[in-house]
Design an enzyme around this catalytic site. Sequence first.
Site, PDB file in Angstrom:
ATOM      1  N   LYS A   1       1.464   1.158  -1.850  1.00  0.00           N
ATOM      2  CA  LYS A   1       2.854   0.402  -1.752  1.00  0.00           C
ATOM      3  C   LYS A   1       2.561  -0.923  -1.732  1.00  0.00           C
ATOM      4  CE  LYS A   1       4.594   2.860   1.376  1.00  0.00           C
ATOM      5  NZ  LYS A   1       3.384   3.592   1.961  1.00  0.00           N
TER       6      LYS A   1
ATOM      7  N   ARG B   1      12.619   5.257   5.117  1.00  0.00           N
ATOM      8  CA  ARG B   1      11.684   6.741   5.676  1.00  0.00           C
ATOM      9  C   ARG B   1      12.279   7.733   6.210  1.00  0.00           C
ATOM     10  NH1 ARG B   1       7.283   2.382   6.502  1.00  0.00           N
ATOM     11  NH2 ARG B   1       5.132   3.415   7.086  1.00  0.00           N
TER      12      ARG B   1
ATOM     13  N   ARG C   1      -9.492  -0.352   4.847  1.00  0.00           N
ATOM     14  CA  ARG C   1      -8.665  -1.564   4.357  1.00  0.00           C
ATOM     15  C   ARG C   1      -8.620  -2.797   5.036  1.00  0.00           C
ATOM     16  NH1 ARG C   1      -2.564   0.734   3.662  1.00  0.00           N
ATOM     17  NH2 ARG C   1      -2.072   0.812   5.784  1.00  0.00           N
TER      18      ARG C   1
ATOM     19  N   ARG D   1      -5.378  -3.848  10.620  1.00  0.00           N
ATOM     20  CA  ARG D   1      -4.340  -3.313  11.377  1.00  0.00           C
ATOM     21  C   ARG D   1      -4.707  -2.417  12.489  1.00  0.00           C
ATOM     22  NH1 ARG D   1      -0.066  -1.259   7.025  1.00  0.00           N
ATOM     23  NH2 ARG D   1       0.510   0.292   8.692  1.00  0.00           N
TER      24      ARG D   1
ATOM     25  N   ARG E   1       0.616   9.497  10.831  1.00  0.00           N
ATOM     26  CA  ARG E   1       1.643   8.732  10.134  1.00  0.00           C
ATOM     27  C   ARG E   1       1.837   9.518   8.855  1.00  0.00           C
ATOM     28  NH1 ARG E   1      -1.826   3.340   9.710  1.00  0.00           N
ATOM     29  NH2 ARG E   1      -0.314   2.812   8.004  1.00  0.00           N
TER      30      ARG E   1
HETATM   31  P1  AMP Z   1       3.974   0.232   7.186  1.00  0.00           P
HETATM   32  O1  AMP Z   1       2.984  -1.020   7.218  1.00  0.00           O
HETATM   33  O2  AMP Z   1       4.758   0.451   6.256  1.00  0.00           O
HETATM   34  O3  AMP Z   1       2.743   1.391   6.902  1.00  0.00           O
HETATM   35  O4  AMP Z   1       4.496   0.426   8.594  1.00  0.00           O
HETATM   36  C1  AMP Z   1       3.919   0.448   9.861  1.00  0.00           C
HETATM   37  C2  AMP Z   1       4.348   1.107  10.994  1.00  0.00           C
HETATM   38  O5  AMP Z   1       5.696   0.461  11.018  1.00  0.00           O
HETATM   39  C3  AMP Z   1       4.721   2.560  10.811  1.00  0.00           C
HETATM   40  O6  AMP Z   1       3.832   3.482  11.110  1.00  0.00           O
HETATM   41  C4  AMP Z   1       6.074   2.499  11.649  1.00  0.00           C
HETATM   42  O7  AMP Z   1       5.887   2.589  13.105  1.00  0.00           O
HETATM   43  C5  AMP Z   1       6.850   1.377  11.678  1.00  0.00           C
HETATM   44  N1  AMP Z   1       7.895   1.185  10.338  1.00  0.00           N
HETATM   45  C6  AMP Z   1       7.727   0.330   9.277  1.00  0.00           C
HETATM   46  N2  AMP Z   1       8.904   0.688   8.559  1.00  0.00           N
HETATM   47  C7  AMP Z   1       9.537   1.672   9.073  1.00  0.00           C
HETATM   48  C8  AMP Z   1      10.764   2.541   8.687  1.00  0.00           C
HETATM   49  N3  AMP Z   1      11.073   2.039   7.683  1.00  0.00           N
HETATM   50  N4  AMP Z   1      11.230   3.255   9.698  1.00  0.00           N
HETATM   51  C9  AMP Z   1      10.579   3.585  10.758  1.00  0.00           C
HETATM   52  N5  AMP Z   1       9.402   2.810  11.330  1.00  0.00           N
HETATM   53  C10 AMP Z   1       8.748   1.819  10.295  1.00  0.00           C
END
Ligand code: AMP
Length: 214
Positions: free
Chosen positions: A13, A88, A127, A161, A172
């Site tokens: 993404k 989400r 990554r 990360r 996740r």
């Molecule tokens: P990402 O970078 O999109 O993989 O997000 C990293 C982490 O941020 C996720 O594992 C969640 O803990 C939190 N997070 C990001 N976007 C959301 C969302 N829309 N709803 C809830 N938690 C989120």
Amino acid sequence: MNIILLGPPGAGKGTQSQRLVENHGMRQLSTGDMLRSAVKAATPIGLQAKAVMERGEFVSDEIVSALIDAELAAMGEGVGAIFDGYPRTAAQSEALDEILAKHGRKLDHVIELDVNEDALVERITGRFTCANCGKGYHDTFETPRQQGVCDKCGSTEFKRRPDDTEETVRKRMGEYRGKTAPILEPYDERGIVTRVDGMAAIDDVTAAIDAVLS
Ligand code: AMP
């Protein structure tokens, strides 16, 4: 044009969003990036979100929807939005409809990146990104042309990360399957979902997304 890019962690993404920004002048709205900035700056939201994110769990619907609302309020009207990692949950997807309407926008497409979960673990744990410009790399699939130097900006600082460990990635993915995948159904009923093969080469995925947008 307002689109959602949906897919489990590591589906691509972020990479595809970067390309849409470069090729189409759209704006990437990544709640994950917003939350990571908040954690880094130790804001009240960041302090609340840090441990939740490190466990691979979801931050509250209210927090992420408020972040999206604020970003859209600050954006130019003619600029298209790419929602990356948001919504989400069902509550977030309902909130997004309201937020879009409030800002005079509507959802045009939901693109789901279809991927094989086992391959994703390898993708994610390898990554890393340039600490200066954010360009994405991978230990096996996309190393910088000159080792230790960013192709795009020349920086020698890179970062990983903290939630990109195998254990957290599996957690996740479970969150994605249980809470995020079901939000596709109402979008499907509206006839705005396209599934794209996220295991294809990066350029082919970009071409497939471009075909949806054209
Ligand atoms: P990402 O970078 O999109 O993989 O997000 C990293 C982490 O941020 C996720 O594992 C969640 O803990 C939190 N997070 C990001 N976007 C959301 C969302 N829309 N709803 C809830 N938690 C989120």
